[in-house]
Scaffold this motif. Sequence first.
Motif, PDB file in Angstrom:
ATOM      1  N   ALA A   9       0.816  -1.208   0.000  1.00  0.00           N
ATOM      2  CA  ALA A   9       0.000   0.000   0.000  1.00  0.00           C
ATOM      3  C   ALA A   9       0.852   1.261   0.000  1.00  0.00           C
ATOM      4  CB  ALA A   9      -0.928  -0.003   1.212  1.00  0.00           C
ATOM      5  N   GLN A  10       2.055   1.187   0.579  1.00  0.00           N
ATOM      6  CA  GLN A  10       2.937   2.354   0.657  1.00  0.00           C
ATOM      7  C   GLN A  10       3.921   2.439  -0.501  1.00  0.00           C
ATOM      8  OE1 GLN A  10       2.226   4.521   2.944  1.00  0.00           O
ATOM      9  NE2 GLN A  10       0.808   3.178   4.024  1.00  0.00           N
ATOM     10  N   TRP A  11       3.879   1.491  -1.412  1.00  0.00           N
ATOM     11  CA  TRP A  11       4.896   1.368  -2.461  1.00  0.00           C
ATOM     12  C   TRP A  11       5.038   2.633  -3.290  1.00  0.00           C
ATOM     13  CZ3 TRP A  11       8.926  -0.725  -4.714  1.00  0.00           C
ATOM     14  CH2 TRP A  11       9.082  -0.649  -6.096  1.00  0.00           C
ATOM     15  N   THR A  12       3.940   3.100  -3.894  1.00  0.00           N
ATOM     16  CA  THR A  12       4.085   4.266  -4.779  1.00  0.00           C
ATOM     17  C   THR A  12       4.297   5.541  -3.985  1.00  0.00           C
ATOM     18  OG1 THR A  12       1.684   4.604  -4.935  1.00  0.00           O
ATOM     19  CG2 THR A  12       2.714   3.208  -6.614  1.00  0.00           C
ATOM     20  N   ARG A  13       3.819   5.577  -2.755  1.00  0.00           N
ATOM     21  CA  ARG A  13       4.095   6.749  -1.926  1.00  0.00           C
ATOM     22  C   ARG A  13       5.588   6.826  -1.619  1.00  0.00           C
ATOM     23  NH1 ARG A  13       1.113   8.538   3.747  1.00  0.00           N
ATOM     24  NH2 ARG A  13       2.409  10.397   4.097  1.00  0.00           N
ATOM     25  N   ASP A  20      14.739   4.656  -3.394  1.00  0.00           N
ATOM     26  CA  ASP A  20      15.124   3.696  -4.424  1.00  0.00           C
ATOM     27  C   ASP A  20      14.220   2.465  -4.312  1.00  0.00           C
ATOM     28  OD1 ASP A  20      17.309   2.609  -6.377  1.00  0.00           O
ATOM     29  OD2 ASP A  20      17.005   1.038  -4.875  1.00  0.00           O
ATOM     30  N   PRO A  21      13.557   2.054  -5.388  1.00  0.00           N
ATOM     31  CA  PRO A  21      12.607   0.938  -5.282  1.00  0.00           C
ATOM     32  C   PRO A  21      13.258  -0.376  -4.874  1.00  0.00           C
ATOM     33  CG  PRO A  21      12.934   1.570  -7.578  1.00  0.00           C
ATOM     34  CD  PRO A  21      13.570   2.627  -6.750  1.00  0.00           C
ATOM     35  N   HIS A  22      14.498  -0.596  -5.297  1.00  0.00           N
ATOM     36  CA  HIS A  22      15.174  -1.837  -4.935  1.00  0.00           C
ATOM     37  C   HIS A  22      15.509  -1.847  -3.447  1.00  0.00           C
ATOM     38  CE1 HIS A  22      15.392  -2.606  -9.191  1.00  0.00           C
ATOM     39  NE2 HIS A  22      15.971  -1.432  -9.369  1.00  0.00           N
ATOM     40  N   ALA A  23      15.954  -0.710  -2.926  1.00  0.00           N
ATOM     41  CA  ALA A  23      16.227  -0.623  -1.495  1.00  0.00           C
ATOM     42  C   ALA A  23      14.941  -0.792  -0.694  1.00  0.00           C
ATOM     43  CB  ALA A  23      16.891   0.712  -1.169  1.00  0.00           C
ATOM     44  N   TYR A  24      13.854  -0.200  -1.173  1.00  0.00           N
ATOM     45  CA  TYR A  24      12.570  -0.349  -0.493  1.00  0.00           C
ATOM     46  C   TYR A  24      12.182  -1.816  -0.387  1.00  0.00           C
ATOM     47  CZ  TYR A  24       7.573   0.256   0.504  1.00  0.00           C
ATOM     48  OH  TYR A  24       6.311   0.192   1.068  1.00  0.00           O
ATOM     49  N   ARG A  26      14.163  -4.434  -0.554  1.00  0.00           N
ATOM     50  CA  ARG A  26      15.064  -5.164   0.333  1.00  0.00           C
ATOM     51  C   ARG A  26      14.686  -4.958   1.797  1.00  0.00           C
ATOM     52  NH1 ARG A  26      19.053  -3.356  -3.332  1.00  0.00           N
ATOM     53  NH2 ARG A  26      19.632  -1.628  -1.933  1.00  0.00           N
ATOM     54  N   VAL A  27      14.367  -3.729   2.156  1.00  0.00           N
ATOM     55  CA  VAL A  27      14.025  -3.443   3.545  1.00  0.00           C
ATOM     56  C   VAL A  27      12.678  -4.058   3.912  1.00  0.00           C
ATOM     57  CG1 VAL A  27      13.458  -1.604   5.185  1.00  0.00           C
ATOM     58  CG2 VAL A  27      15.441  -1.371   3.676  1.00  0.00           C
ATOM     59  N   THR A  28      11.676  -3.857   3.091  1.00  0.00           N
ATOM     60  CA  THR A  28      10.335  -4.327   3.463  1.00  0.00           C
ATOM     61  C   THR A  28      10.192  -5.840   3.336  1.00  0.00           C
ATOM     62  OG1 THR A  28       9.494  -3.866   1.223  1.00  0.00           O
ATOM     63  CG2 THR A  28       9.265  -2.127   2.880  1.00  0.00           C
ATOM     64  N   ASP A  29      10.951  -6.468   2.454  1.00  0.00           N
ATOM     65  CA  ASP A  29      10.879  -7.932   2.344  1.00  0.00           C
ATOM     66  C   ASP A  29      11.387  -8.611   3.612  1.00  0.00           C
ATOM     67  OD1 ASP A  29       9.806  -7.771  -0.165  1.00  0.00           O
ATOM     68  OD2 ASP A  29      11.622  -8.371  -1.243  1.00  0.00           O
ATOM     69  N   GLY A  30      12.217  -7.921   4.380  1.00  0.00           N
ATOM     70  CA  GLY A  30      12.751  -8.501   5.599  1.00  0.00           C
ATOM     71  C   GLY A  30      11.889  -8.284   6.826  1.00  0.00           C
ATOM     72  N   PRO A  39      11.372   0.787  13.115  1.00  0.00           N
ATOM     73  CA  PRO A  39      12.777   0.502  13.428  1.00  0.00           C
ATOM     74  C   PRO A  39      13.620   0.194  12.195  1.00  0.00           C
ATOM     75  CG  PRO A  39      11.348  -0.579  15.011  1.00  0.00           C
ATOM     76  CD  PRO A  39      10.452  -0.016  13.946  1.00  0.00           C
ATOM     77  N   ALA A  40      13.057  -0.546  11.224  1.00  0.00           N
ATOM     78  CA  ALA A  40      13.827  -0.894  10.026  1.00  0.00           C
ATOM     79  C   ALA A  40      14.122   0.333   9.178  1.00  0.00           C
ATOM     80  CB  ALA A  40      13.073  -1.936   9.206  1.00  0.00           C
ATOM     81  N   PHE A  41      13.158   1.215   9.038  1.00  0.00           N
ATOM     82  CA  PHE A  41      13.372   2.430   8.245  1.00  0.00           C
ATOM     83  C   PHE A  41      14.329   3.374   8.974  1.00  0.00           C
ATOM     84  CE2 PHE A  41      10.324   0.697   5.570  1.00  0.00           C
ATOM     85  CZ  PHE A  41      10.005   1.516   4.510  1.00  0.00           C
ATOM     86  N   LEU A  42      14.226   3.427  10.286  1.00  0.00           N
ATOM     87  CA  LEU A  42      15.144   4.261  11.046  1.00  0.00           C
ATOM     88  C   LEU A  42      16.581   3.750  10.899  1.00  0.00           C
ATOM     89  CD1 LEU A  42      15.060   6.742  12.937  1.00  0.00           C
ATOM     90  CD2 LEU A  42      14.934   5.151  14.857  1.00  0.00           C
ATOM     91  N   ARG A  43      16.774   2.435  10.977  1.00  0.00           N
ATOM     92  CA  ARG A  43      18.116   1.866  10.806  1.00  0.00           C
ATOM     93  C   ARG A  43      18.668   2.170   9.421  1.00  0.00           C
ATOM     94  NH1 ARG A  43      15.768  -2.577  13.441  1.00  0.00           N
ATOM     95  NH2 ARG A  43      15.521  -3.654  11.446  1.00  0.00           N
TER      96      ARG A  43
END
Length: 336
Positions: A9-13, A20-24, A26-30, A39-43
């Motif tokens: 739901a937050q992808w296009t936002r 960077d879509p690839h970084a997004y 990688r972070v959200t898949d984990g 916490p993951a976005f802050l890190r």
Amino acid sequence: MPVTEFAAAQWTRATGAGLDPHAYRRVTDGLTSVADWGPAFLRTGQEHLRRARDAGSSRSAGEHLLTAARWFHLATLAPYDEAHRAAAAADQALGEALALLEPGARRVSGEGFTGLLRGPVDAPGTVVIVPGLDSAKEEFLDLASALLARGLAVFAMDGPGQGVLAADSVLDAEYERVVARVVDALGALAGRGDLVVGLVGMSLGGYFAARAAALEPRVAALATVSGPSRLDWDELPQPVRDIMARRTGGTDAARAFAHRVDLAPLAPRIAAPLLVVDGAQDVILGVTNGEPLARSAPHGTYLRVPHGDHLLGNARPDWLPHLADHVTQTLTAGNN
């Protein structure tokens, strides 16, 4: 809500805000739950701070700081006890980035607002970018860049209950008072008592900007993106109610705030040329999109992008250049 659904739901936002879509991915898949989001976005933002410290040039350091600001801001989109920390980190990273990349950028703060003024001191017009329910000045850097590229000065702001100010203030439905103080401050900085501005309101910021344009005569150009003409509290989805309750100080305050959001009485009073941008895929129960506003305003035009979603992060070429041209041409018409 499952974290995979929340991330989708937050992808296009997120990508519209410049992640960077690839970084997004990688972070959200984990992530295993929505509670892990903040916490993951802050890190991830902190990793870009480290890269900025180790960068071999001020340009690279500034770019890493801008990226950090985006990650820190987007950390606040999910419920998170440390959201105030992330918002403060976003504000600081953006300020440090512009100190390196645009030394002329200036912090401007006053009662109920803070932000960064960018662009030439002799710009032919000044635009204020108004954020929404849970957005902030760090989210709309691409919009600011489009306006700056056209020679305008840009003030990207946080108002009451927004961005770095959300920790100790709540949303103010009477946003025209905030805009009046912003114009006063920008005019004093420029030594111009006759300063007029353009407003671009994003999401709920569209309501704030339209209301301000109806009640503040120094607004000379206006555009809204995914802004509501009206809210119906009883029909709003529970996640939207929850965000509004956090940003207004409780459920009762949120209900009262939502009942204030109705531009029907104010739209006929908007004298400034108005562009309303909506995505046809942006359908939220309890939210009346911007078409009634465009129809009722004396100088309103309506752009509906068929495949656009909320904030149209999936369709920027279809509206962003047009919006930037609309604001620029309106503000500079008297200079041509």
